[in-house]
Every structure is written in C-alpha cells, then in structure tokens.
Scaffold this active site. Structure first.
Site, PDB file in Angstrom:
ATOM      1  N   ASN A  54      37.168  28.616  19.262  1.00 57.93           N
ATOM      2  CA  ASN A  54      38.097  29.244  18.302  1.00 57.93           C
ATOM      3  C   ASN A  54      39.528  29.023  18.789  1.00 57.93           C
ATOM      4  OD1 ASN A  54      39.723  31.028  16.892  1.00 57.93           O
ATOM      5  ND2 ASN A  54      38.285  32.737  16.976  1.00 57.93           N
ATOM      6  N   CYS A 113      44.870  34.489  13.522  1.00 62.65           N
ATOM      7  CA  CYS A 113      43.988  33.373  13.133  1.00 62.65           C
ATOM      8  C   CYS A 113      44.143  32.969  11.667  1.00 62.65           C
ATOM      9  CB  CYS A 113      42.535  33.748  13.392  1.00 62.65           C
ATOM     10  SG  CYS A 113      42.190  34.072  15.128  1.00 62.65           S
ATOM     11  N   HIS A 121      38.298  29.014   8.862  1.00 63.87           N
ATOM     12  CA  HIS A 121      38.720  29.242  10.249  1.00 63.87           C
ATOM     13  C   HIS A 121      37.474  29.202  11.124  1.00 63.87           C
ATOM     14  CE1 HIS A 121      40.177  30.887  13.885  1.00 63.87           C
ATOM     15  NE2 HIS A 121      39.669  32.090  13.701  1.00 63.87           N
TER      16      HIS A 121
HETATM   17  O1  UT7 Z   1      39.236  34.439  15.281  1.00 65.49           O
HETATM   18  C1  UT7 Z   1      39.416  35.817  15.330  1.00 65.49           C
HETATM   19  C2  UT7 Z   1      38.265  36.505  14.835  1.00 65.49           C
HETATM   20  N1  UT7 Z   1      37.171  36.549  15.803  1.00 65.49           N
HETATM   21  C3  UT7 Z   1      35.931  36.481  15.345  1.00 65.49           C
HETATM   22  O2  UT7 Z   1      35.702  36.247  14.191  1.00 65.49           O
HETATM   23  C4  UT7 Z   1      34.775  36.798  16.267  1.00 65.49           C
HETATM   24  C5  UT7 Z   1      33.751  37.616  15.518  1.00 65.49           C
HETATM   25  N2  UT7 Z   1      32.668  38.109  16.358  1.00 65.49           N
HETATM   26  C6  UT7 Z   1      31.739  37.276  16.860  1.00 65.49           C
HETATM   27  O3  UT7 Z   1      31.771  36.077  16.655  1.00 65.49           O
HETATM   28  C7  UT7 Z   1      30.587  37.895  17.637  1.00 65.49           C
HETATM   29  O4  UT7 Z   1      30.582  39.291  17.425  1.00 65.49           O
HETATM   30  C8  UT7 Z   1      30.660  37.596  19.159  1.00 65.49           C
HETATM   31  C9  UT7 Z   1      30.408  36.113  19.405  1.00 65.49           C
HETATM   32  C10 UT7 Z   1      31.993  37.994  19.734  1.00 65.49           C
HETATM   33  C11 UT7 Z   1      29.559  38.380  19.876  1.00 65.49           C
HETATM   34  O5  UT7 Z   1      28.293  38.066  19.289  1.00 65.49           O
HETATM   35  P1  UT7 Z   1      27.320  39.227  18.836  1.00 65.49           P
HETATM   36  O6  UT7 Z   1      26.132  38.569  18.275  1.00 65.49           O
HETATM   37  O7  UT7 Z   1      28.072  40.160  17.957  1.00 65.49           O
HETATM   38  O8  UT7 Z   1      26.938  39.872  20.208  1.00 65.49           O
HETATM   39  P2  UT7 Z   1      27.032  41.411  20.654  1.00 65.49           P
HETATM   40  O9  UT7 Z   1      28.424  41.777  21.014  1.00 65.49           O
HETATM   41  O10 UT7 Z   1      26.299  42.262  19.671  1.00 65.49           O
HETATM   42  O11 UT7 Z   1      26.164  41.371  21.969  1.00 65.49           O
HETATM   43  C12 UT7 Z   1      24.742  41.096  21.922  1.00 65.49           C
HETATM   44  C13 UT7 Z   1      24.237  40.992  23.339  1.00 65.49           C
HETATM   45  C14 UT7 Z   1      24.679  42.159  24.227  1.00 65.49           C
HETATM   46  O12 UT7 Z   1      23.636  42.423  25.159  1.00 65.49           O
HETATM   47  P3  UT7 Z   1      22.629  43.653  24.914  1.00 65.49           P
HETATM   48  O13 UT7 Z   1      23.478  44.881  24.862  1.00 65.49           O
HETATM   49  O14 UT7 Z   1      21.953  43.346  23.609  1.00 65.49           O
HETATM   50  O15 UT7 Z   1      21.736  43.561  26.102  1.00 65.49           O
HETATM   51  C15 UT7 Z   1      25.861  41.610  24.975  1.00 65.49           C
HETATM   52  O16 UT7 Z   1      26.083  42.249  26.195  1.00 65.49           O
HETATM   53  O17 UT7 Z   1      24.753  39.817  23.966  1.00 65.49           O
HETATM   54  C16 UT7 Z   1      25.431  40.170  25.170  1.00 65.49           C
HETATM   55  N3  UT7 Z   1      26.540  39.257  25.351  1.00 65.49           N
HETATM   56  C17 UT7 Z   1      26.425  38.091  26.015  1.00 65.49           C
HETATM   57  N4  UT7 Z   1      25.392  37.510  26.637  1.00 65.49           N
HETATM   58  C18 UT7 Z   1      25.606  36.313  27.198  1.00 65.49           C
HETATM   59  C19 UT7 Z   1      27.814  39.389  24.906  1.00 65.49           C
HETATM   60  N5  UT7 Z   1      28.533  38.313  25.259  1.00 65.49           N
HETATM   61  C20 UT7 Z   1      27.691  37.508  25.958  1.00 65.49           C
HETATM   62  C21 UT7 Z   1      27.869  36.253  26.570  1.00 65.49           C
HETATM   63  N6  UT7 Z   1      26.802  35.692  27.171  1.00 65.49           N
HETATM   64  N7  UT7 Z   1      29.045  35.597  26.544  1.00 65.49           N
END
Ligand code: UT7
Length: 320
Positions: free
Chosen positions: A277, A110, A244
């Site tokens: 992204n 990226c 980005h």
């Molecule tokens: O370009 C390359 C670099 N990539 C990035 O910069 C991405 C960086 N990371 C992120 O943008 C975020 O970490 C994500 C968007 C990937 C995830 O967001 P988050 O706020 O970190 O969510 P999380 O992984 O901590 O998950 C929070 C909750 C979890 O549920 P529980 O355990 O709290 O019940 C996940 O299971 O959200 C749940 N979850 C979802 N729910 C609905 C994870 N993905 C989803 C989804 N829809 N798609």
C-alpha cells in the site's frame, strides 16, 4: 473544460523487501500476508526521500508526455510521509524538474489522488492548460517497524501524471469525508513547547484494521454506485477500474458486493502484490503501469476509487 492524460511516470526505490525478509524480525509469515492482504513484496527507501521519489516519477511523466517543465501551469502534490511539512512535496518537484509554475500539496491521505484530480479540474475550468499531479510516499518513515499489523502492509513509491486541458473529455467525481481520528491517525512532530500539557504520541501510523476494512469496502461500493448514477455510465463501458491498493481482499469484497460479472471484475486493476500500500502513490503508479503496457488508449473511460485516513473516500470517471 475537462482534461485528458498526456503522460505518466512511476518511481520506486531499488530495495525490495519480501514477506520472508519481514519474518526475520517480525512475528509474521509469507502465508499470512499473502492470504490476508495479497502482498508478496514492497519497495523500501534506503537513502531516498519521498521528495526524491516524487521528482523521479515527475521527470518520467514529463518525458512520457513530451511536455517540457516550463510549459507546466501548476503542480499538485500529495504525501502523508514527506520529510518536511514545508516545503510541500510539490515545491520539491517544482525545483527538481525545473518548472516555474505554482505548486502546492493536497492532504487527503490514501484518497489524495482523487482530491488532486478534483483540484486540477477546478484549475482547468479557470483556463489552466497543463498540470502535473504527483503522489509520493515514504511510508517506511511513518510506520512502527515493531508493529506487525501495519509494518507488513505499506510500501514506498511515487506516481505522476501530466494532464492537459481537453474539452472533448468527460470528468465526473464524488468525494466524501467522515472526519475523525479514531480509525486512522498519523500523529505529527511531537514539539517541545514548555506550555503544552498533553502527552506526546509517537509519530507512527495508527490504524484499526478491521474498521478500516469495513469503511473501505462500503466506500468503494457506495461511491461507485453514486458515480454511475450521476453519470449514467455502466461498468461495461469502463475500460479499467483502478482502486486504491490497500488489500486484495478489499478489492475482491467490493467486486462481490457490486455484483460484478467475471468480465467486470477482471477490469479491477491489482498490483498490490508487488508494491504493498503506497497510499497517495498507489493509483498513479497503477495508471503508469496500465499506460506503459498499452492497456489504455486515448478516450478510454477509466474509473478510479480510493479511501483512507480522514476518513476520506472518492471515485471519479474520466476519458484517458
Ligand atoms: O490505505 C489506508 C487504508 N488501509 C486499509 O485499507 C487497511 C484495511 N485493513 C486491512 O487490510 C486488514 O484489516 C489488515 C491487513 C490490516 C489486518 O487483516 P485482518 O484480516 O483484519 O486481521 P486481524 O487484525 O483481524 O487479525 C487476525 C489475526 C490476529 O490473530 P488472532 O487474534 O486471531 O490470533 C492477529 O494478531 O492475525 C494476526 N495478525 C498477524 N499474523 C501474522 C495480525 N497481523 C499479522 C501479521 N502476521 N502481520
């Protein structure tokens, strides 16, 4: 010798996939994706290849610049999701636009557009006059559509810029790598060697979301501080900051940690809501939008910042 931008182009596949579309086959919903990432829709290839997207974006950038394909001295490409390891995406573009110059890819995931510009700057220093830089991704090919933690955040698309040597323009950059595959990894073709003893991994994007998030915010903040210290410029002098596009919350968190004033934060360009992204394509897509909307004029100071797999990051400043 530095460079300025002669023209830009973007191309995205026609098919638009909304968050509601995703929720028909994934355990996700529009509210979660909008609030946690800031995406409303993304474009997804149906029959286009990453090379097709790259060629269309390149043709548009050439047309916009008024530069003919046979005037190009070099094409630099980037992709993590191309259909072939060889030819490189840049070689497909060379053939597709009818250029005769050398062409090769840079792989920095990226952050690739920053590494491409740095590479271009080196060639301008060697006397090259016109360079086409392209980022093109069919991320939909390398994500596991059953994995909601990655499937909802990526999109397909391509962006391109035509650069011309310009001794009046300033260009400065910082680039960093913390090598390792524990946070982001995209395994390659499995292979069928009868001698290889390790287990094969599925060729889909693996990402530790929260660690990537932390790396992203820290990188943006540190890289911008380092770049401003190095150049003596201030954010007030910058016309646009183009980060980005990985997560709207990353951009907001970085603006807060950089203690940006509301006016400075307004300069942070955001279009992730419409594209998701698109990895190496995200910054050149954003630049094309800004350029075509008349929001960038010759001489304007632009700051780019990117982060991602590698782990790599970088920031640069240059005059449009
Ligand atoms: O370009 C390359 C670099 N990539 C990035 O910069 C991405 C960086 N990371 C992120 O943008 C975020 O970490 C994500 C968007 C990937 C995830 O967001 P988050 O706020 O970190 O969510 P999380 O992984 O901590 O998950 C929070 C909750 C979890 O549920 P529980 O355990 O709290 O019940 C996940 O299971 O959200 C749940 N979850 C979802 N729910 C609905 C994870 N993905 C989803 C989804 N829809 N798609």
């Amino acid at each position: 010798m530095s460079f300025s931008v002669l023209g830009t182009g973007l191309y995205v596949p026609e098919k638009i996939v909304t968050n509601d579309d995703l929720s028909t086959f994934l355990d996700t919903n529009d509210e979660w994706i909008t609030q946690r990432v800031g995406i409303k829709q993304r474009h997804v290839c149906t029959n286009e290849t990453a090379a097709d997207l790259a060629i269309q974006a390149a043709k548009r950038a050439l047309e916009n610049s008024g530069v003919a394909a046979d005037e190009l001295d070099l094409i630099i490409g980037a992709t993590v999701s191309g259909e072939t390891v060889c030819p490189s995406i840049a070689c497909y573009v060379q053939a597709g636009v009818g250029a005769k110059c050398p062409a090769f890819d840079v792989n920095a995931a990226c952050s690739a557009f920053l590494f491409e510009l740095e590479t271009a700057a080196g060639f301008f220093a060697r006397g090259f006059k016109k360079i086409l830089v392209v980022g093109a991704e069919r991320m939909s090919r390398i994500i596991d559509w059953k994995d909601r933690s990655t499937a909802v955040i990526f999109g397909d698309g391509a962006g391109a810029v035509v650069l011309g040597a310009d001794e009046t323009s300033e260009y400065e950059s910082v680039l960093h790598v913390e090598g390792g595959d524990s946070v982001i990894k995209i395994p390659q073709h499995v292979g069928n060697s009868p001698f290889y003893e390790n287990e094969a991994e599925a060729p889909y994007t693996q990402m530790a979301g929260q660690e990537t998030f932390r790396f992203a915010v820290t990188s943006i903040v540190n890289d911008i501080h380092e770049l401003l210290d190095k150049t003596g410029h201030t954010l007030d002098e910058v016309k646009w900051i183009v980060p980005h596009q990985a997560n709207k919350r990353i951009i907001d968190a970085a603006a807060k940690r950089l203690k940006m004033s509301p006016e400075q934060a307004e300069k942070m360009y955001v279009n992730i809501d419409r594209y998701g992204n698109t990895s190496s394509a995200s910054i050149p897509i954003a630049l094309d939008e800004l350029h075509r909307e008349g929001k960038l004029q010759k001489g304007d100071l632009v700051l780019l910042t990117a982060f991602g797999g590698g782990l790599a990051s970088g920031a640069c400043l240059f005059n449009w």
